[in-house]
Design a protein around this motif. Sequence first.
Motif, short mmCIF file in Angstrom:
data_model
loop_
_atom_site.label_atom_id
_atom_site.label_comp_id
_atom_site.label_asym_id
_atom_site.label_seq_id
_atom_site.Cartn_x
_atom_site.Cartn_y
_atom_site.Cartn_z
N TYR A 220 17.47 55.65 92.30
CA TYR A 220 18.90 56.05 92.35
C TYR A 220 19.16 56.56 93.71
O TYR A 220 18.37 57.57 94.27
CB TYR A 220 19.21 56.97 91.31
CG TYR A 220 19.21 56.29 89.94
CD1 TYR A 220 20.66 56.05 89.67
CD2 TYR A 220 18.25 56.52 89.20
CE1 TYR A 220 20.89 55.87 88.30
CE2 TYR A 220 18.51 56.08 87.93
CZ TYR A 220 19.75 55.74 87.38
OH TYR A 220 19.66 55.00 86.07
N GLU A 221 19.98 55.87 94.58
CA GLU A 221 20.14 56.37 95.81
C GLU A 221 21.21 57.47 96.00
O GLU A 221 21.86 57.73 94.90
CB GLU A 221 20.85 55.04 96.60
CG GLU A 221 20.04 53.86 96.91
CD GLU A 221 20.70 52.90 97.78
OE1 GLU A 221 21.94 53.25 98.17
OE2 GLU A 221 20.54 51.40 97.46
N TYR A 222 21.09 58.36 97.09
CA TYR A 222 21.82 59.58 97.09
C TYR A 222 23.10 59.05 97.82
O TYR A 222 23.33 58.37 98.56
CB TYR A 222 21.05 60.54 98.05
CG TYR A 222 19.96 61.29 97.27
CD1 TYR A 222 19.97 62.36 96.50
CD2 TYR A 222 18.64 60.58 97.43
CE1 TYR A 222 19.07 63.12 95.94
CE2 TYR A 222 17.53 61.39 96.73
CZ TYR A 222 17.84 62.53 96.14
OH TYR A 222 16.65 63.06 95.65
N GLY A 223 24.35 60.04 97.37
CA GLY A 223 25.37 59.64 97.98
C GLY A 223 26.28 61.15 97.69
O GLY A 223 26.17 61.88 97.08
N SER A 224 27.42 61.06 98.50
CA SER A 224 28.45 62.19 98.44
C SER A 224 29.76 61.59 98.50
O SER A 224 29.84 60.74 99.50
CB SER A 224 28.05 63.42 99.13
OG SER A 224 28.24 63.12 100.63
N TYR A 225 31.02 62.04 97.92
CA TYR A 225 32.28 61.60 98.37
C TYR A 225 33.05 62.70 98.52
O TYR A 225 33.19 63.82 97.68
CB TYR A 225 32.61 60.81 97.09
CG TYR A 225 33.86 60.20 97.16
CD1 TYR A 225 34.45 59.03 97.73
CD2 TYR A 225 35.07 61.02 96.51
CE1 TYR A 225 35.58 58.85 97.96
CE2 TYR A 225 36.28 60.45 96.75
CZ TYR A 225 36.61 59.48 97.35
OH TYR A 225 37.80 59.11 97.57
N TYR B 179 26.49 62.34 93.89
CA TYR B 179 26.25 61.34 92.92
C TYR B 179 24.97 60.54 93.54
O TYR B 179 24.77 60.63 94.64
CB TYR B 179 27.51 60.51 92.75
CG TYR B 179 27.63 59.55 94.17
CD1 TYR B 179 27.08 58.30 94.21
CD2 TYR B 179 28.62 59.90 95.15
CE1 TYR B 179 27.41 57.21 95.30
CE2 TYR B 179 28.71 59.01 96.30
CZ TYR B 179 28.34 57.94 96.54
OH TYR B 179 28.55 57.07 97.37
N ARG B 180 24.46 59.91 92.39
CA ARG B 180 23.44 58.86 92.54
C ARG B 180 23.87 57.76 92.08
O ARG B 180 24.53 57.70 90.90
CB ARG B 180 22.21 59.36 91.89
CG ARG B 180 21.89 60.81 92.25
CD ARG B 180 21.11 60.93 93.47
NE ARG B 180 19.75 60.33 93.58
CZ ARG B 180 18.84 60.63 93.25
NH1 ARG B 180 18.76 62.00 92.89
NH2 ARG B 180 17.59 60.07 93.30
N ILE B 181 23.48 56.57 92.72
CA ILE B 181 23.80 55.24 92.22
C ILE B 181 22.60 54.43 92.27
O ILE B 181 21.75 54.44 93.30
CB ILE B 181 24.98 54.81 93.05
CG1 ILE B 181 25.44 53.44 92.54
CG2 ILE B 181 24.61 54.88 94.83
CD1 ILE B 181 26.76 52.97 93.24
N ILE B 182 22.42 53.43 91.07
CA ILE B 182 21.62 52.36 91.31
C ILE B 182 22.27 51.01 91.22
O ILE B 182 23.33 50.86 90.56
CB ILE B 182 20.68 52.48 89.86
CG1 ILE B 182 19.64 51.74 89.94
CG2 ILE B 182 21.52 52.18 88.65
CD1 ILE B 182 18.52 51.88 89.00
N SER B 183 21.76 50.19 92.10
CA SER B 183 22.45 49.01 92.23
C SER B 183 21.76 47.76 91.26
O SER B 183 20.63 47.92 90.54
CB SER B 183 22.34 48.30 93.47
OG SER B 183 22.97 49.32 94.55
N PRO B 184 22.40 46.59 91.05
CA PRO B 184 21.83 45.59 90.06
C PRO B 184 20.31 45.11 90.78
O PRO B 184 20.16 44.95 91.73
CB PRO B 184 22.87 44.55 90.23
CG PRO B 184 24.24 45.15 90.79
CD PRO B 184 23.55 46.17 91.69
N ASP B 185 19.51 44.92 89.60
CA ASP B 185 18.27 44.36 89.82
C ASP B 185 18.53 42.84 90.02
O ASP B 185 18.68 42.36 88.89
CB ASP B 185 17.41 44.81 88.82
CG ASP B 185 15.98 44.07 89.07
OD1 ASP B 185 15.84 43.16 90.05
OD2 ASP B 185 15.13 44.39 88.32
#
Length: 278
Positions: free
Chosen positions: A29-34, A44-50
């Motif tokens: 999960y990549e790190y992010g902030s908004y 937030y953390r986000i994972i992209s489609p495999d």
Amino acid sequence: MNRFYTILFLMMSFVCAFGHDKESVQELYEYGSYSSSDGLTINYRIISPDSTNIVESEESSYPLIVFMHGIGERGNDNKKQLEHGGDLFSNSSSRQSYPAYVIFPQCPDDYFWSLNKSPKSQKDIMKNQDETPIMKGVIELVENCANTLHIDKNRIYIVGLSMGGLAVYDAAWRHPDIFAAAVAICGAVNPDKLSSITDTSFRIYHGTNDDVIPIEASEAAYNVLKKHDIDAQLIELPDVGHECWDKAFASPDFLSWIFSKSKLHHGIEIQNAIALQP
């Protein structure tokens, strides 16, 4: 003696493997902030489609799942929110079968997703109030993702447990145009608010022995949804208390049910319903 060392080695291997799995989940999960319009910073953390087995193109679009954690995962470390549910969406089987973006926002300490303060009773949970700044920020984050990533806007889903289960209801009735499906696990809502929903499918999980949020809260929500002919299921988990989310996640069709839902199934296309952010 050799048998003893063999067993000890296997036990140590299991512990190391388990720890590695936890670390692997965090790494995926990549790190992010908004920064919200109200000035709140939402980590937030986000994972992209495999997309290993998928032919990519500029027209490719994927579902988006928003996962709302419980009260125990609040904080500012941008890690704890993955404790429950993080591995559900990051394991290789799920990612290959259901390629999607999955985002885990984290509620800061001293905040509640959909409440202004800690409820003292069930009546407080059901009480009317304006949308909280933190929930406004989460919705802005969802809209931003929908407009900047390759998201299928007809397949945006929201899942949450406990405090996050309350947030699922709150987001779904306030923003019915966004979510194709909502999964509320041991949550609660003012059931009268649900009458405005028309094309969001609901699946509700609740332990029959829940002494934190009584199962009657989910039953009340389900009854109103069915009364208004809204696609809804109530799954009672016998002899299970408040911490019922692992049982819910283990349902054989937990993911397949979610990913089968689309706004298009209701004859409504919302590809342009979410306005582009300035």
